[in-house]
Scaffold this motif. Structure first.
Motif, PDB file in Angstrom:
ATOM      1  N   ASN A 186     -12.796   6.230   1.369  1.00  0.00           N
ATOM      2  CA  ASN A 186     -11.834   5.540   0.508  1.00  0.00           C
ATOM      3  C   ASN A 186     -12.453   4.383  -0.258  1.00  0.00           C
ATOM      4  O   ASN A 186     -11.802   3.849  -1.172  1.00  0.00           O
ATOM      5  N   GLN A 187     -13.674   3.970   0.127  1.00  0.00           N
ATOM      6  CA  GLN A 187     -14.335   2.848  -0.526  1.00  0.00           C
ATOM      7  C   GLN A 187     -13.434   1.611  -0.571  1.00  0.00           C
ATOM      8  O   GLN A 187     -13.311   0.924  -1.570  1.00  0.00           O
ATOM      9  N   GLN A 188     -12.801   1.359   0.566  1.00  0.00           N
ATOM     10  CA  GLN A 188     -11.898   0.204   0.658  1.00  0.00           C
ATOM     11  C   GLN A 188     -12.035  -0.385   2.057  1.00  0.00           C
ATOM     12  O   GLN A 188     -11.641   0.239   3.044  1.00  0.00           O
ATOM     13  N   ASP A 210       0.829  -1.205   0.000  1.00  0.00           N
ATOM     14  CA  ASP A 210       0.000   0.000   0.000  1.00  0.00           C
ATOM     15  C   ASP A 210       0.866   1.259   0.000  1.00  0.00           C
ATOM     16  O   ASP A 210       0.556   2.248  -0.667  1.00  0.00           O
ATOM     17  N   SER A 246     -10.508  -2.305   4.191  1.00  0.00           N
ATOM     18  CA  SER A 246      -9.232  -2.943   4.527  1.00  0.00           C
ATOM     19  C   SER A 246      -8.837  -2.611   5.961  1.00  0.00           C
ATOM     20  O   SER A 246      -8.888  -1.445   6.379  1.00  0.00           O
ATOM     21  N   ALA A 253      -9.876  -7.219   0.152  1.00  0.00           N
ATOM     22  CA  ALA A 253     -10.538  -6.225   0.982  1.00  0.00           C
ATOM     23  C   ALA A 253     -12.049  -6.487   1.015  1.00  0.00           C
ATOM     24  O   ALA A 253     -12.636  -7.036   0.073  1.00  0.00           O
TER      25      ALA A 253
END
Length: 876
Positions: free
Chosen positions: A817-819, A622, A821, A857
């Motif tokens: 962030n639409q993630q 990342d 994780s 994710a």
């Protein structure tokens, strides 16, 4: 002729006579067992007996010497009168507690020897006794011998000079003789000065005494009044840093005199309520200012107080600090960022209440200008700036670089090879020999029309004719028009690791992770880059050199890399092979948070460690993604050039080398739980600087599976028991023909090379580890990310009423962030893995994210922040 026939017939008749049977009642004399001196000397019991004797001798001398201090006047006349006969004179009585022998020995050591310095002999016998009893080097003999020899001469001479003509032998005969000669040569005054200089020189060399005068403190500069609501820039008095901690470098404007001005990270992070007040004095030349990116932006007063009260860890990303950053709150709160020899802090005054129009721009006025600022490259080694690399003198020179060629052996083997080939009608045009440390390579050029397969099939016949074990035929040698026959030498040479590390090829290498493995047959050093392998698989039968090979690789890296550049994750199921490296825990080792031992031996902890490495790998990928780089070298180059902001989680990434000493044991006990993270690391971890060294003594297909083999292009095979094992590790036979003791085949860059592994003994590794461990290191080992087993988390329901205080903030981070994780929460919110995992489970319970998808994710179910606010309001 007739006489010869008669003799022959007579012999035949005698042979036909019945031989007398041995009488069972007659006992044969027992053979006395042979006692070999070498075995007796090497016996552990002999060492222990010798150790006990040394300790008793030390105690005996100490009691005799101490008794001599009180009884020397009464016993000295008797010893002078009888000399050595006093030992056997029963009518002589002495006052020494240990009798006539004690009086005689004490008189010999004190009067005829070194005086009071003779007590050093007691210490010498003591350290010898302890080392022999324990069976390892508790005290360094050679270093103590040097101190004892110096003490005997210096102390006896000093006491003899000071005592003058005293009746008691303070300095003994040796000290008196040295004092008498030296005083006559340089005079008494010169003798005193010489003793003073010698003593001071020894103290300076031993303790490195600092004779610097204390620097004059700079007067404190009064604070400059600023406008209402603005900060005040002032300079505190000089504060001396502690020697046992690394100097903390706050970020900001750094002057060569040590003055540091903290500045915000960016214009976005700058608080409009604060204004920097410029002043003419003290003036700092623009050429003397370097810019250091800040670690954290200025925080409001309330946020600073919350961080100090709630967080267990300091709110700044510091490499080594003995205590968290302090927050001093006088009448007007002051936020301190750290301590340097001269520290610049911001004093924050409470804002003055005033009305501001709604349409008024708060950001009126220009932001602080950072002109005349040059970028100073970040240097990770400054965290341990006093670190010293181990010296080559710590390693022993086991063998010479020059290989002795036995001409008679070469000629004999050459003729045997030629004769054996002639017996099978194979003609050769040319034969040459290359002598290596343990193996000689005979290269032959066959005559025209000779099939290579015919020579290859004669491997066993050539081995029979040469009476040698380990014949290996290379048909043909890659890159040459010859056929190679490797024949072990009668006299083998040891390849010393010290000679390899001293070579120019190793010392001048610019490799990321250089490792000195061994020597080729042509006596060329084989030095490779572990970062380009990128992983190494080692296999071989028990006792063939795997552990020595691992030590060779690790010591090579210790001699080349700084603790800030390299970390080891050591897995040792056997619990004894890698225990020596525990001494360098605070320098080079990495471990899980909360673990006491950095050497991992428990299988469950191995599983957690491997999964934690996978998390570290994902976090690093990342970081590389955000930095727009492809590998760790490009990323660290950007970070050292200060092109990456630490506020966004960026940091200098050290290389991580995972070493597993016995992989087969882990597979047998854990199976897929170990194989899957190992395979994942082998597939992906090379770009982010994580490299694997896996060793096993069972190279079977159920241990070294196809998934693992496919991602380990570099492989080392020591002697194995069968051709099947050789094909499992190397995909080709030949390892079963090795002769052991470090003889190895390495498959690297598509080539198969025979090497003699470099040898480093266990005491040498211990010496290097002790040298590194005695230096100042980091407060603790490098911590890997926390890992929680998903199986342990299953079935646990999280009540939304007991949700984490950071629940809403985490939800906003995920939706923005639409993630989905966990590592994203760790990085953005600076959380540990456990807390981030709990937050993710609570977000799943609230329906914000989907279920766990393994390495992928989670799916984010909420697409906009408006929808998120509705969900959060419903939960209240």
């Amino acid at each position: 002729m007739a006489g010869n026939k008669l003799k022959t017939e007579k012999k035949k008749a005698e042979s036909k006579k019945p031989q007398a049977k041995p009488d069972p009642d007659v006992l044969k004399p027992d053979k006395e067992p042979e006692v070999k001196v070498k075995e007796l000397v090497k016996d552990e019991r002999t060492h222990k007996v010798l150790g006990v004797s040394m300790l008793l001798l030390s105690l005996y001398c100490f009691i005799a010497f101490t008794s001599y201090l009180f009884s020397w006047e009464e016993d000295q006349d008797k010893v002078f009168r009888y000399s050595a006969r006093i030992l056997f004179s029963d009518d002589v009585e002495v006052d020494n507690l240990l009798g006539r022998l004690g009086a005689f020995v004490s008189h010999w050591f004190f009067y005829k020897g070194f005086g009071l310095a003779s007590y050093l002999f007691c210490y010498f016998f003591f350290i010898l006794g302890v080392n022999y009893i324990v069976g390892r080097r508790v005290f360094r003999i050679w270093r103590n011998v040097k101190y004892i020899l110096f003490g005997l001469i210096f102390i006896s001479t000093a006491f003899a000079f000071i005592s003058g003509k005293s009746a008691f032998p303070w300095g003994g005969a040796v000290g008196t003789a040295i004092t008498k000669w030296t005083s006559g040569f340089v005079g008494k005054a010169g003798m005193g000065l010489l003793l003073l200089v010698t003593g001071l020189s020894w103290l300076i060399w031993k303790f490195n005494i600092d004779f610097k005068l204390p620097e004059k403190k700079q007067p404190a500069i009064k604070p400059v009044k600023a406008d209402e609501g603005g900060p005040v820039l002032h300079i505190d008095e000089e504060v001396e840093p502690k020697e046992d901690t690394a100097p903390f470098r706050p970020n900001g404007l750094k002057h060569e005199s040590g003055v540091t001005v903290i500045q915000p990270a960016s214009e976005e992070d700058f608080d409009p309520g604060l204004q920097l007040v410029e002043r003419e004095e003290p003036s700092i030349p623009a050429s003397h200012i370097t810019y250091i990116p800040p670690i954290a932006p200025p925080l409001p007063e309330e946020s600073l107080l919350e961080l100090v009260e709630e967080e267990d860890e300091p709110p700044f990303d510091m490499t080594e600090v003995t205590k968290p950053a302090e927050l001093e709150i006088p009448e007007q709160p002051v936020a301190r960022r750290g301590k340097t020899p001269t520290e610049v802090t911001f004093e924050i005054k409470p804002p003055v209440e005033e009305t501001v129009a709604e349409d008024e721009d708060v950001h009126q006025g220009p932001l602080p200008v950072r002109e005349h600022v040059t970028a100073d490259p970040y240097e990770p080694t400054l965290d341990l700036r006093d670190y010293q690399y181990p010296a080559l003198e710590m390693l022993e020179n086991h063998g010479s670089d020059k290989i002795v060629q036995d001409a008679s052996e070469l000629e004999k083997n050459k003729n045997q090879i030629i004769d054996t080939l002639k017996n099978y009608d194979i003609q050769i045009q040319k034969i040459s020999a290359t002598v290596g440390p343990t193996v000689t390579l005979y290269e032959i050029v066959p005559a025209a029309g000779v099939r290579i397969s015919r020579i290859k099939n004669l491997e066993d016949d050539i081995a029979l004719s040469l009476s040698a074990l380990g014949i290996r035929i290379i048909a043909p040698i890659p890159g040459k028009g010859t056929i190679g026959i490797e024949v072990p030498n009668v006299k083998k040479s040891i390849v010393s690791l010290r000679n390899m590390l001293a070579s120019e090829k190793f010392m001048n290498s610019n490799m990321d992770l250089p490792v000195a493995i061994g020597k080729k047959i042509d006596n060329e050093n084989f030095i490779a880059d572990l970062a380009k392998m990128p992983h190494l698989l080692m296999a071989g039968a028990t006792g063939q050199g795997k552990s020595v090979g691992i030590n060779t690789l690790l010591v090579s890296l210790l001699y080349k890399k700084h603790p800030s550049q390299l970390k080891f994750v050591l897995v040792d199921p056997k619990k004894v092979e890698l225990s020596l490296y525990k001494l360098i825990e605070k320098h080079f080792l990495a471990k899980l948070p909360g673990e006491e031992d950095a050497i991992i031996t428990d299988t469950k902890k191995v599983i957690h460690t491997l999964n934690a490495l996978c998390i570290e790998m994902d976090v690093r990928y990342d970081l590389l993604k955000e930095a727009a780089t492809r590998n760790i070298r490009e990323y660290n180059a950007k970070f050292t050039a200060r092109k990456l902001n630490p506020l966004k989680g960026h940091r200098f990434l050290p290389f991580i080398v995972l070493v597993v000493d016995e992989f087969a044991d882990l597979i047998m006990t854990a199976g897929k739980e170990v194989e899957m993270p190992i395979a994942r690391l082998a597939q992906l971890a090379r770009a982010v600087g994580i490299h694997l060294i896996i060793a096993t003594q069972r190279p079977s297909v159920n241990i070294i599976t196809g998934t693992i083999k496919a991602n380990f292009p570099a492989r080392i095979a020591f002697k194995v028991s069968s051709k099947v094992d050789s094909r499992t590790i190397l995909d080709i036979g030949g390892a079963e023909q090795l002769i052991g003791q470090g003889d190895m085949l390495i498959s690297y860059n598509g080539e198969l090379v025979r090497l003699q592994c470099a040898f480093v003994d266990t005491p040498e590794v211990e010496k290097v580890a002790e040298f590194i461990g005695e230096q100042r290191g980091y407060p603790e080992a490098f911590l890997l990310p926390e890992y929680v087993d998903e199986k342990e988390m299953d079935g646990k329901d999280f009540s939304l009423a007991d949700r984490d205080p950071l629940f809403e903030e985490a939800a906003r981070v995920i939706v923005q962030n639409q993630q989905g994780s966990t590592s994203l929460l760790q990085r953005r919110m600076k959380l540990g893995y456990n807390r981030a995992g709990r937050l993710m489970d609570q977000l799943e319970s609230a329906g914000i994210v989907g279920p766990n998808l393994g390495s992928k994710a989670r799916e984010v179910n909420v697409k906009t922040e408006a929808d998120l606010e509705e969900i959060l309001n419903d939960l209240l």
